[in-house]
Write a protein that holds these residues in place. Structure first.
Motif, mmCIF file in Angstrom:
data_model
loop_
_atom_site.group_PDB
_atom_site.id
_atom_site.type_symbol
_atom_site.label_atom_id
_atom_site.label_comp_id
_atom_site.label_asym_id
_atom_site.label_seq_id
_atom_site.Cartn_x
_atom_site.Cartn_y
_atom_site.Cartn_z
ATOM 1 N N ASN A 228 104.435 32.770 74.376
ATOM 2 C CA ASN A 228 104.497 32.399 75.782
ATOM 3 C C ASN A 228 103.924 33.528 76.627
ATOM 4 O OD1 ASN A 228 105.221 31.717 78.391
ATOM 5 N ND2 ASN A 228 107.429 31.668 78.002
ATOM 6 N N ILE A 340 106.700 23.269 83.128
ATOM 7 C CA ILE A 340 107.371 24.564 83.044
ATOM 8 C C ILE A 340 108.730 24.508 83.741
ATOM 9 C CG2 ILE A 340 107.249 26.981 83.798
ATOM 10 C CD1 ILE A 340 104.164 26.724 83.439
ATOM 11 N N TRP A 345 110.873 27.661 77.220
ATOM 12 C CA TRP A 345 110.008 27.823 76.064
ATOM 13 C C TRP A 345 110.768 27.490 74.786
ATOM 14 C CZ3 TRP A 345 105.028 28.568 74.799
ATOM 15 C CH2 TRP A 345 104.740 28.968 73.492
ATOM 16 N N ARG A 355 102.014 27.195 78.358
ATOM 17 C CA ARG A 355 102.158 28.652 78.412
ATOM 18 C C ARG A 355 101.687 29.351 77.141
ATOM 19 N NH1 ARG A 355 108.311 27.764 80.409
ATOM 20 N NH2 ARG A 355 107.977 26.080 78.901
#
Length: 364
Positions: A228, A340, A345, A355
């Motif tokens: 990320n 996002i 993540w 990302r």
């Protein structure tokens, strides 16, 4: 189109064949499964392209011959989520693996973006980050076209930096790579892979070609890492490779002392674009980091519009990390931002996450 499917296993044949048809759509994930009646289903992901409804694959009557076997090419009917939406949180290709719950990030992306911009422009005012425009950019030279050639340009800039005299590669040499050297190699790589004139190329295919042609030497390779680009831990591992020129993994057979004075370079793949990051070591041991982007960037200087590739210099590692964070935020589209905001993540979902980055590192 030339394909090399394995005739021993029909499903493996399809697995090898389908990417050949879909490679120009930059497919990043493919799942092939057989149903009870023998039908084959395909699901795939594409950056910023989510499959919202999957249909059965239809076989064509055209046959491709491979040695003693006949392999049928497949085409896919699919529907795409609306261009204005971020798509489903869970891509349909993963739904068969059970329910997936997503954690919501603690801070909205708009705040992250605002903070990144503020820090970036503060560093520019402090002269910790400086932008230099080059005299050319990818695609400018119509006689030797380098359009969509960033996957070739970036590693070539890296290797020319590593083999250059003094602290690093000159602006003139970067311009020569973009206008003269890269277009020739780009054409050869596309021809070898059976791709059309402006087709995008996977970075690993380019690296393999450069190693085979002895343009890049295998012993120069330090390592590859990713994750990320908004995560300081993930980016920190990449910067460790770039700073030291050494893989941090322990190796009992290698007791080599780290030499921080060596030039190091990387090709950073993010959001379907590749840039070069160069470690420049000055005579007094000071380390600067240059991010070279071959895409055109327009500025107004002395009342004139100037368009060119850019060389962005960071005076220390912390400035480079801030630059990369700002660079990532600037690349995200509204659907990316929505994704996002809706998803923390997850390593298992990295193929679908905007990302995600990969960094390939070499040293002199």
């Amino acid at each position: 189109m030339a394909c090399q499917p394995s005739p021993a296993n029909p499903q493996m044949s399809a697995m090898r064949l389908l990417p050949c048809f879909l490679s120009r759509r930059s497919v990043t994930h493919i799942i092939i499964s057989n149903t009870a009646n023998g039908s084959i289903f395909l699901s795939f992901s594409h950056r910023n392209l989510f499959v919202s409804k999957l249909h059965s694959i239809h076989e064509t009557t055209t046959m491709l011959k491979h040695e003693n076997s006949l392999i049928q090419p497949f085409y896919v009917n699919y529907e795409i989520a609306g261009s204005g939406s971020a798509g489903p949180n869970v891509p349909v290709s993963l739904s068969e693996y059970g329910q997936v719950t997503n954690k919501i990030p603690s801070m909205p992306f708009s705040t992250l973006h605002q903070n990144a911009r503020s820090k970036y422009f503060n560093l520019r005012r402090q002269k910790q980050i400086a932008i230099f425009h080059l005299g050319t950019f990818q695609g400018r030279n119509t006689n030797r076209d380098s359009t969509n050639g960033c996957t070739v340009i970036s590693p070539l800039v890296a290797v020319n930096h590593l083999t250059s005299e003094g602290a690093g590669i000159s602006d003139m040499k970067i311009e020569q790579v973009i206008d003269e050297i890269a277009p020739v190699i780009l054409s050869r790589v596309r021809r070898k892979l059976g791709l059309s004139g402006h087709a995008l190329i996977i970075p690993s295919d380019v690296h393999d070609y450069l190693v085979d042609e002895k343009i890049l030497k295998q012993e120069m390779f330090v390592g590859v890492c990713g994750g990320n680009l908004l995560d300081s831990t993930h980016v920190g591992e990449f910067l460790n490779l770039l700073e030291s020129g050494e893989d941090s993994q322990p190796n009992a057979d290698r007791e080599e002392k780290k030499d921080m004075s060596k030039k190091v370079a990387a090709a950073l793949f993010f959001h379907e674009h590749v840039v070069s990051i160069l470690k420049v070591v000055l005579a007094d041991g000071t380390m600067w980091y240059d991010l070279v982007d071959s895409m055109p960037n327009r500025i107004t200087k002395n009342g004139k519009d100037i368009t060119g590739a850019t060389r962005t210099r960071c005076k220390d590692r912390q400035s480079l990390e801030s630059l990369l964070y700002w660079y990532a935020c600037e690349k995200f589209s509204p659907p990316d931002s929505q994704y996002i905001d809706a998803n923390e993540w997850d390593d298992n979902m990295c193929d679908f996450d905007p990302r995600v980055f990969q960094g390939f590192v070499w040293k002199e």
